[in-house]
Motif scaffolding. Structure first.
Motif, PDB file in Angstrom:
ATOM      1  N   THR A  35     -16.149   3.042  -1.695  1.00  0.00           N
ATOM      2  CA  THR A  35     -17.514   2.624  -1.761  1.00  0.00           C
ATOM      3  C   THR A  35     -16.717   1.101  -2.210  1.00  0.00           C
ATOM      4  O   THR A  35     -17.969   0.222  -2.308  1.00  0.00           O
ATOM      5  N   ASP A  36     -15.380   0.768  -2.252  1.00  0.00           N
ATOM      6  CA  ASP A  36     -14.939  -0.091  -1.851  1.00  0.00           C
ATOM      7  C   ASP A  36     -14.606  -0.302  -0.904  1.00  0.00           C
ATOM      8  O   ASP A  36     -13.694  -0.273  -0.517  1.00  0.00           O
ATOM      9  N   SER A  37     -15.537  -1.915  -0.292  1.00  0.00           N
ATOM     10  CA  SER A  37     -14.366  -2.700   1.592  1.00  0.00           C
ATOM     11  C   SER A  37     -13.703  -3.022   1.379  1.00  0.00           C
ATOM     12  O   SER A  37     -12.608  -2.512   2.065  1.00  0.00           O
ATOM     13  N   ALA A  38     -12.737  -3.474  -0.027  1.00  0.00           N
ATOM     14  CA  ALA A  38     -11.608  -3.679   0.120  1.00  0.00           C
ATOM     15  C   ALA A  38     -10.271  -2.657   0.645  1.00  0.00           C
ATOM     16  O   ALA A  38      -9.230  -2.782   1.659  1.00  0.00           O
ATOM     17  N   THR A  78     -20.010   2.374   8.524  1.00  0.00           N
ATOM     18  CA  THR A  78     -20.444   1.653   6.528  1.00  0.00           C
ATOM     19  C   THR A  78     -21.501   0.904   6.999  1.00  0.00           C
ATOM     20  O   THR A  78     -22.084   0.514   7.533  1.00  0.00           O
ATOM     21  N   ASP A  79     -21.877   1.157   5.563  1.00  0.00           N
ATOM     22  CA  ASP A  79     -23.084   0.116   4.727  1.00  0.00           C
ATOM     23  C   ASP A  79     -22.536  -1.198   5.222  1.00  0.00           C
ATOM     24  O   ASP A  79     -21.664  -2.080   5.793  1.00  0.00           O
ATOM     25  N   LEU A  80     -23.668  -1.507   5.494  1.00  0.00           N
ATOM     26  CA  LEU A  80     -24.060  -3.293   5.679  1.00  0.00           C
ATOM     27  C   LEU A  80     -23.708  -4.479   4.548  1.00  0.00           C
ATOM     28  O   LEU A  80     -22.862  -5.534   4.325  1.00  0.00           O
ATOM     29  N   ASP A 140     -18.527  -7.749   3.339  1.00  0.00           N
ATOM     30  CA  ASP A 140     -19.460  -7.102   4.217  1.00  0.00           C
ATOM     31  C   ASP A 140     -19.309  -6.143   5.273  1.00  0.00           C
ATOM     32  O   ASP A 140     -18.814  -5.985   5.629  1.00  0.00           O
ATOM     33  N   GLY A 141     -20.238  -4.952   5.110  1.00  0.00           N
ATOM     34  CA  GLY A 141     -20.100  -4.798   6.806  1.00  0.00           C
ATOM     35  C   GLY A 141     -19.645  -4.892   8.146  1.00  0.00           C
ATOM     36  O   GLY A 141     -19.559  -3.807   8.763  1.00  0.00           O
ATOM     37  N   LEU A 142     -20.459  -6.066   8.294  1.00  0.00           N
ATOM     38  CA  LEU A 142     -20.174  -6.411   9.615  1.00  0.00           C
ATOM     39  C   LEU A 142     -18.915  -7.407   9.338  1.00  0.00           C
ATOM     40  O   LEU A 142     -18.249  -7.152  10.670  1.00  0.00           O
ATOM     41  N   GLN A 143     -18.051  -7.758   8.249  1.00  0.00           N
ATOM     42  CA  GLN A 143     -17.122  -7.883   8.535  1.00  0.00           C
ATOM     43  C   GLN A 143     -16.482  -6.523   8.547  1.00  0.00           C
ATOM     44  O   GLN A 143     -15.127  -6.792   9.001  1.00  0.00           O
TER      45      GLN A 143
END
Length: 133
Positions: free
Chosen positions: A35-38, A54-56, A62-65
């Motif tokens: 739930t955490d992108s890092a 991935t969610d956006l 964010d998702g694009l990154q």
């Protein structure tokens, strides 16, 4: 490629991870959820996932990154973007950064499973490509 596809699911909404993980496991895939992108990006650096979902829109990266970074780390991985904020521009940007497919929320479990099955078929040498523009 391992015998079972390895999938990483990243969504800041825990309910999405809670729904996708058992569905993918039941279909025979290895699944990790974040739930955490890092934390997800750290794991992507450690493990050769075949598919990243991935969610956006998320806090932090964010998702694009995540799409861009994953594409750099694991160029062979197929990336599926899921979002409740689907627009033509976000879809185009996702594909431009390396996404394989783009799925608007709410989606049916069958839709995302079909997407992963298409990826599996392609990776095993007999399938189609993504819906890329």
């Amino acid at each position: 490629m391992p015998s079972r596809l390895r999938i990483l699911v990243l969504d800041d909404e825990p309910i999405v991870c809670k729904r996708l993980k058992p569905a993918f496991q039941k279909a025979g895939y290895e699944v990790e959820t974040y739930t955490d992108s890092a934390a997800a990006l750290r794991r992507i650096e450690e493990t050769a996932f075949d598919v990243v979902v991935t969610d956006l829109k998320m806090e932090g990266a964010d998702g694009l990154q995540v799409v861009e970074r994953t594409h750099q780390i694991l160029p062979q991985a197929r990336i599926v973007v899921i979002t409740g904020f689907a627009t033509l521009d976000t879809a185009k940007e996702s594909f431009r950064k390396g996404a394989f497919d783009f799925v608007a929320k709410p989606f049916k479990l069958g839709d995302i499973l079909d997407c992963v099955r298409r990826i599996e078929a392609e990776l095993r040498g007999g399938g189609s490509t993504g819906n890329g523009m």
